[in-house]
Design a protein around this motif. Structure first.
Motif, mmCIF file in Angstrom:
data_model
loop_
_atom_site.group_PDB
_atom_site.id
_atom_site.type_symbol
_atom_site.label_atom_id
_atom_site.label_comp_id
_atom_site.label_asym_id
_atom_site.label_seq_id
_atom_site.Cartn_x
_atom_site.Cartn_y
_atom_site.Cartn_z
ATOM 1 N N LEU A 143 0.867 -0.600 -0.144
ATOM 2 C CA LEU A 143 0.340 -0.009 -0.175
ATOM 3 C C LEU A 143 1.028 0.930 -0.259
ATOM 4 C CD1 LEU A 143 -2.538 -0.450 2.593
ATOM 5 C CD2 LEU A 143 -2.894 -1.071 -0.166
ATOM 6 N N PHE A 144 2.391 1.098 0.897
ATOM 7 C CA PHE A 144 2.722 2.556 0.757
ATOM 8 C C PHE A 144 4.017 2.117 0.167
ATOM 9 C CE2 PHE A 144 -0.136 1.927 4.258
ATOM 10 C CZ PHE A 144 -0.896 3.400 4.032
ATOM 11 N N LYS A 145 4.679 3.677 -0.006
ATOM 12 C CA LYS A 145 6.192 2.852 -1.076
ATOM 13 C C LYS A 145 6.968 3.550 0.666
ATOM 14 C CE LYS A 145 5.805 4.556 -5.604
ATOM 15 N NZ LYS A 145 6.267 5.563 -6.431
ATOM 16 N N SER A 146 8.102 2.605 0.813
ATOM 17 C CA SER A 146 9.345 2.937 1.351
ATOM 18 C C SER A 146 10.267 3.174 0.640
ATOM 19 C CB SER A 146 9.272 2.263 2.488
ATOM 20 O OG SER A 146 10.013 1.748 3.733
ATOM 21 N N LYS A 147 10.975 4.081 1.906
ATOM 22 C CA LYS A 147 12.942 4.021 1.435
ATOM 23 C C LYS A 147 13.874 2.918 1.194
ATOM 24 C CE LYS A 147 12.514 9.141 1.938
ATOM 25 N NZ LYS A 147 12.998 10.140 2.575
ATOM 26 N N VAL A 148 13.580 1.409 2.237
ATOM 27 C CA VAL A 148 14.118 0.671 2.982
ATOM 28 C C VAL A 148 13.835 0.102 1.770
ATOM 29 C CG1 VAL A 148 13.964 -0.753 5.151
ATOM 30 C CG2 VAL A 148 13.504 1.459 5.738
ATOM 31 N N LYS A 149 15.410 -0.126 1.626
ATOM 32 C CA LYS A 149 14.664 -1.709 0.563
ATOM 33 C C LYS A 149 15.901 -2.960 1.347
ATOM 34 C CE LYS A 149 13.734 0.373 -2.362
ATOM 35 N NZ LYS A 149 12.128 0.637 -4.096
ATOM 36 N N ARG A 150 15.350 -4.648 0.798
ATOM 37 C CA ARG A 150 16.002 -5.176 1.103
ATOM 38 C C ARG A 150 15.993 -6.212 0.048
ATOM 39 N NH1 ARG A 150 16.693 -3.057 4.798
ATOM 40 N NH2 ARG A 150 16.281 -2.860 7.237
ATOM 41 N N TYR A 151 17.385 -6.431 -1.019
ATOM 42 C CA TYR A 151 17.389 -7.819 -1.521
ATOM 43 C C TYR A 151 17.973 -9.494 -1.069
ATOM 44 C CZ TYR A 151 15.220 -3.914 -4.526
ATOM 45 O OH TYR A 151 15.431 -2.411 -5.260
ATOM 46 N N LEU A 152 17.649 -10.256 -1.482
ATOM 47 C CA LEU A 152 18.306 -11.352 -0.626
ATOM 48 C C LEU A 152 19.346 -11.801 -2.262
ATOM 49 C CD1 LEU A 152 16.674 -14.708 -0.596
ATOM 50 C CD2 LEU A 152 18.151 -14.735 -2.081
ATOM 51 N N CYS A 153 20.039 -11.997 -1.636
ATOM 52 C CA CYS A 153 22.087 -12.769 -2.419
ATOM 53 C C CYS A 153 22.187 -13.750 -1.833
ATOM 54 C CB CYS A 153 22.534 -11.082 -2.311
ATOM 55 S SG CYS A 153 23.123 -11.419 -0.455
ATOM 56 N N PHE A 154 23.489 -14.315 -2.736
ATOM 57 C CA PHE A 154 23.834 -16.013 -2.008
ATOM 58 C C PHE A 154 25.335 -15.674 -3.080
ATOM 59 C CE2 PHE A 154 20.477 -16.668 -6.208
ATOM 60 C CZ PHE A 154 21.204 -17.046 -6.926
ATOM 61 N N ALA A 155 25.643 -16.203 -2.414
ATOM 62 C CA ALA A 155 26.716 -16.756 -3.070
ATOM 63 C C ALA A 155 27.069 -18.308 -3.950
ATOM 64 C CB ALA A 155 27.744 -16.180 -2.225
ATOM 65 N N ARG A 156 27.581 -18.378 -3.990
ATOM 66 C CA ARG A 156 28.275 -20.063 -4.603
ATOM 67 C C ARG A 156 30.080 -19.995 -5.210
ATOM 68 N NH1 ARG A 156 24.577 -18.703 -9.429
ATOM 69 N NH2 ARG A 156 22.876 -20.559 -9.633
ATOM 70 N N LYS A 157 30.814 -21.071 -3.768
ATOM 71 C CA LYS A 157 31.608 -21.269 -3.473
ATOM 72 C C LYS A 157 32.372 -22.068 -3.714
ATOM 73 C CE LYS A 157 31.913 -17.179 -0.988
ATOM 74 N NZ LYS A 157 32.744 -16.714 0.245
ATOM 75 N N THR A 158 33.241 -23.140 -4.586
ATOM 76 C CA THR A 158 33.309 -24.376 -5.326
ATOM 77 C C THR A 158 34.349 -24.528 -3.809
ATOM 78 O OG1 THR A 158 33.737 -23.840 -7.608
ATOM 79 C CG2 THR A 158 34.864 -25.558 -6.697
ATOM 80 N N GLY A 159 33.812 -25.814 -3.278
ATOM 81 C CA GLY A 159 34.504 -26.943 -2.064
ATOM 82 C C GLY A 159 34.561 -25.800 -1.087
ATOM 83 N N ALA A 160 32.969 -25.056 -0.763
ATOM 84 C CA ALA A 160 32.532 -24.651 0.452
ATOM 85 C C ALA A 160 31.865 -25.219 1.187
ATOM 86 C CB ALA A 160 32.677 -23.151 0.404
ATOM 87 N N ASP A 161 30.799 -24.483 1.724
ATOM 88 C CA ASP A 161 30.252 -25.372 2.025
ATOM 89 C C ASP A 161 28.200 -25.451 1.212
ATOM 90 O OD1 ASP A 161 31.033 -25.380 4.278
ATOM 91 O OD2 ASP A 161 30.394 -23.862 4.980
#
Length: 246
Positions: free
Chosen positions: A48-66
């Motif tokens: 309903l309302f515009k917000s200045k707060v933003k949140r974006y999902l991000c992820f990593a792919r690292k070879t040999g890691a977890d």
């Protein structure tokens, strides 16, 4: 609707986080900027309302890691499942990552994983479903979907092996191993150092620096004499031959 690739990435996702801005994702992280429907993938926005707060999902792919093997979206009051870790703070500013609901991930060593999460997509409310993806729930009017896949062993680093070969000294004849002696023959055709290499061979100084002392040396009964001694001992003046001729 944005077309999602049917091919799995080479490596599974090794870490999941949230950032406040698309250009503030840490090195090695991919930020999900848009939904598959082409809309802004902000996880904080209000319908309903515009917000200045933003949140974006991000992820990593690292070879040999977890490897991330499961993701859950829980209400704020729900108990945290065993083995799961909540994404509580943004990676860039350490602020609250999400509101009302918690994004939780289960991470284990890649070597112990049989299946893992390979991709995450954000979908705006629509009637479309992503093939081969599973929806874990909705957060602020958008749905979070992930794709699982079988985990293969980490890829060997070809560049490292090549650089090792190039960095080897140019005069190194062959690689030595504990099962092959240094002086053993090599089938590669290259020269290999033996136990006698680098041992200097020279005639003793007494045989060429002190010729006078050579007179005292007896080799198997043979006395070594100088040229002058030989001429003196075997000198013949031919006196008899000359008298006959006269």
């Amino acid at each position: 609707m944005e077309e999602v690739s049917s091919q799995l990435p080479a490596d599974p996702i090794s870490a999941v986080g949230v950032v406040t801005s698309l250009n503030k994702a840490p090195d090695g992280y991919y930020a999900v900027a848009q939904t598959t429907d082409g809309f802004d993938a902000d996880l904080w926005k209000d319908g309903l309302f515009k917000s200045k707060v933003k949140r974006y999902l991000c992820f990593a792919r690292k070879t040999g890691a977890d490897a991330v093997v499961d993701i859950k979206l829980l209400d704020a009051k729900d108990a945290l499942p065993e083995g799961f870790t909540p994404v509580e703070e943004t990676l860039d500013t350490k602020e609250t990552a999400t509101r009302k609901r918690r994004l939780c991930v289960k991470i284990i060593p890649r070597a112990a994983a049989v299946t893992a999460v390979y991709d995450i997509q954000i979908v705006a409310k629509s009637k479309y479903n992503l093939v081969n993806y599973t929806c874990i729930g909705e957060m602020n009017s958008v749905g979070i979907w992930y794709r699982m896949g079988d985990v293969s062993p980490p890829r060997a680093s070809h560049n490292v092996s090549c650089e090792t070969s190039r960095d080897a000294p140019g005069n190194t004849a062959s690689l030595r191993t504990s099962t092959r002696p240094d002086y053993g023959p090599q089938s590669s055709g290259h020269y290999t150092m033996t136990a006698l290499d680098d041992v200097p061979f020279a005639i003793s100084e007494k045989f060429y620096e002190n010729p006078k002392e050579m007179q005292q040396v007896n080799l198997m009964g043979i006395t070594i004499k100088s040229l002058a001694e030989i001429e003196e001992e075997f000198h013949y003046n031919f006196t008899t031959e000359r008298s006959i001729a006269v």
